[in-house]
Design an enzyme around this catalytic site. Structure first.
Site, PDB file in Angstrom:
ATOM      1  N   LEU A 294       0.861  -1.179   0.000  1.00 13.95           N
ATOM      2  CA  LEU A 294       0.000   0.000   0.000  1.00 13.95           C
ATOM      3  C   LEU A 294       0.896   1.227   0.000  1.00 13.95           C
ATOM      4  O   LEU A 294       2.012   1.190   0.539  1.00 13.95           O
ATOM      5  CB  LEU A 294      -0.898   0.034   1.246  1.00 13.95           C
ATOM      6  CG  LEU A 294      -1.973  -1.050   1.392  1.00 13.95           C
ATOM      7  CD1 LEU A 294      -2.639  -0.931   2.761  1.00 13.95           C
ATOM      8  CD2 LEU A 294      -3.013  -0.948   0.278  1.00 13.95           C
ATOM      9  N   ASP A 295       0.427   2.322  -0.580  1.00 10.06           N
ATOM     10  CA  ASP A 295       1.155   3.582  -0.478  1.00 10.06           C
ATOM     11  C   ASP A 295       1.370   3.925   0.993  1.00 10.06           C
ATOM     12  O   ASP A 295       0.551   3.572   1.847  1.00 10.06           O
ATOM     13  CB  ASP A 295       0.368   4.723  -1.136  1.00 10.06           C
ATOM     14  CG  ASP A 295       0.338   4.623  -2.650  1.00 10.06           C
ATOM     15  OD1 ASP A 295       1.129   3.844  -3.202  1.00 10.06           O
ATOM     16  OD2 ASP A 295      -0.481   5.323  -3.270  1.00 10.06           O
ATOM     17  N   MET A 296       2.450   4.634   1.276  1.00  9.82           N
ATOM     18  CA  MET A 296       2.759   4.993   2.656  1.00  9.82           C
ATOM     19  C   MET A 296       1.592   5.721   3.323  1.00  9.82           C
ATOM     20  O   MET A 296       1.284   5.492   4.494  1.00  9.82           O
ATOM     21  CB  MET A 296       4.009   5.877   2.704  1.00  9.82           C
ATOM     22  CG  MET A 296       4.438   6.243   4.118  1.00  9.82           C
ATOM     23  SD  MET A 296       5.940   7.234   4.198  1.00  9.82           S
ATOM     24  CE  MET A 296       5.318   8.827   3.671  1.00  9.82           C
ATOM     25  N   THR A 298      -1.583   5.495   2.666  1.00  5.76           N
ATOM     26  CA  THR A 298      -2.821   4.712   2.699  1.00  5.76           C
ATOM     27  C   THR A 298      -2.789   3.753   3.884  1.00  5.76           C
ATOM     28  O   THR A 298      -1.765   3.127   4.153  1.00  5.76           O
ATOM     29  CB  THR A 298      -2.994   3.909   1.403  1.00  5.76           C
ATOM     30  OG1 THR A 298      -2.988   4.804   0.283  1.00  5.76           O
ATOM     31  CG2 THR A 298      -4.300   3.127   1.395  1.00  5.76           C
TER      32      THR A 298
END
Length: 450
Positions: A294-296, A298
């Site tokens: 996941l994106d940091m 998110t």
């Protein structure tokens, strides 16, 4: 000719260090200067969207002035990227580093010759090489390098040099290099800098009217790395490190785990930050492997494999698109339809990673299903959405929500494609997969944290 140095009447104290241009919060002095520039833009009434920049400066006495002595000593410069309404000679703004637009100049003359030549490609590259040699870029120490030297010194890898022997077209014509070059040439001390977008967003990428943005990395990172030498610059926030947050274990057995990643924590180690969910899981379960990311910014559910067999089994499920994920997002505005499918091809912007652009010719297909759960119309127009990605492209949900050909409703707190807030309001809320050993269908769902 009108001077492009403009007074700024204020008692706002200057920052201790100069702006790190690739990740920053605009200083109040820059916000004040930007408001002045917006009035000039309104007078010009440009038809296309454009990036504008401001650079607050003081007399070049070698030191920053204090708030007590700032007084009338603070001024600002303004610039635009590339051309503005086909011109590069607007009096209010700083001039280009090198003017290649003169109709009878060498560049335009050779350009016309190339258009009539059969060896178009070779002559174009030679002319571009000549052009970049004309950009004699200063730094704060008074040293000079041209763009070819700067590019080659920055990109020392033979692989990158062979693939990209010259800088991208337009390098040196962005706001930040133009502003710093003028300041250095005229003995002005840079205090702080910011760039903002004005006007309609371009079709491929997403730019919000009036929003501040960092300098582009592909064109400007090598140039500004050189030009900022000799200034006391803020550290890169991405390299400072972040608090060591802790994931929550949602489920665990002998071969896998499901964890809830908090917003602000990396899934895997980054360029400068080693602490991540991957590092945390490996310390807890020897040999553990992250199945996806996941994106940091998110939050939400992540799968962790404890064995190699489990890892490969789950990877095959991802490749077959049989693992189903559901996200929740708070978005700005209200979508026109309550339910639908977004189908927009995405491509990484090579000049401004990790930003994505919509590219119908070269982009990879990206599909997202959405449904509006609720809307809030009191005070601010905000909607809560359920999102089901059918593909897994970088920034897919963020782009599909923000882009006008998608929902046109940026996720709240998305500083890349929307507006900054206290966090990115995107949560990986649910995941469904087949257990790699038992073959049972597994489903996990978190509470809505928004």
């Amino acid at each position: 000719m009108v001077s492009p140095v403009h007074p700024l009447s204020t008692d706002i104290a200057p920052p201790k260090r100069f702006t790190y241009p690739f990740c920053y919060e605009p200083h109040p002095l820059c916000i004040l200067a930007a408001e002045e520039v917006k009035r000039e833009i309104a007078r010009i009434q440009p038809k296309e969207g454009k990036m504008f920049g401001v650079l607050v400066v003081t007399p070049g006495d070698g030191s920053f002035l204090t708030s007590e002595t700032l007084g009338d000593g603070v001024t600002f410069l303004a610039a635009y990227s590339g051309l503005l309404e086909g011109r590069n000679d607007w009096d209010y703004f700083v001039p280009p580093v090198f003017d290649a637009q003169q109709p009878d100049g060498y560049f335009k003359t050779k350009e016309r010759e190339i258009m009539q030549s059969e060896v178009h490609k070779q002559m174009s590259q030679e002319l571009q090489f000549w052009l970049f040699r004309q950009y004699q870029m200063l730094n704060a120490r008074g040293e000079v390098k041209d763009l070819v030297e700067i590019w080659q010194d920055y990109h020392r890898s033979p692989r990158i040099r062979n693939k990209y022997p010259l800088p991208p077209g337009g390098t040196g014509d962005c706001c930040a290099p133009k502003l710093l070059q003028y300041a250095y040439q005229h003995g002005l001390k840079p205090v702080c800098m910011a760039e903002f977008w004005w006007g309609p967003s371009p079709k491929s990428e997403i730019r919000q009217h009036g929003q501040f943005y960092p300098a582009c990395r592909g064109k400007c990172k090598p140039v500004l790395t050189w030009m900022l030498q000799g200034l006391d610059v803020d550290p890169d926030p991405e390299e400072v490190g972040s608090p060591h947050l802790q994931p929550e274990i949602v489920y665990e057995d002998e071969v896998l785990a499901v964890v809830n990643k908090p917003a602000g924590m990396l899934s895997v180690p980054g360029r400068t930050e080693n602490y991540s969910v991957a590092k945390w899981t490996q310390q807890r379960w020897e040999g553990a492997m992250m199945v996806h990311r996941l994106d940091m910014c998110t939050s939400g559910l992540l799968l962790v494999a404890k064995t190699t067999d489990a890892y490969h089994h789950l990877q095959r499920q991802f490749e077959a698109h049989t693992i189903k994920k559901k996200y929740l997002a708070l978005v700005e505005g209200i979508p026109q339809k309550e339910h639908g499918i977004i189908d927009l091809p995405l491509l990484c912007d090579p000049t401004n990673r990790p930003r994505q652009v919509v590219d119908y010719e070269h982009g990879k297909r990206a599909i997202t299903e959405y449904r509006v759960i609720s809307t809030q119309r009191d005070g601010s127009f905000v909607s809560l959405l359920a999102l089901w990605p059918h593909t897994g492209r970088t920034h897919q949900l963020r782009m599909h929500c923000a882009h006008p050909d998608g929902l046109g409703c940026p996720i709240l707190g998305d500083e890349l494609y929307g507006h900054k807030s206290d966090r990115l309001y995107l949560q990986a809320q649910a995941i469904t997969f087949i257990h790699p050993v038992t073959g049972k269908r597994m489903h996990f769902e978190l509470k809505n944290e928004f």
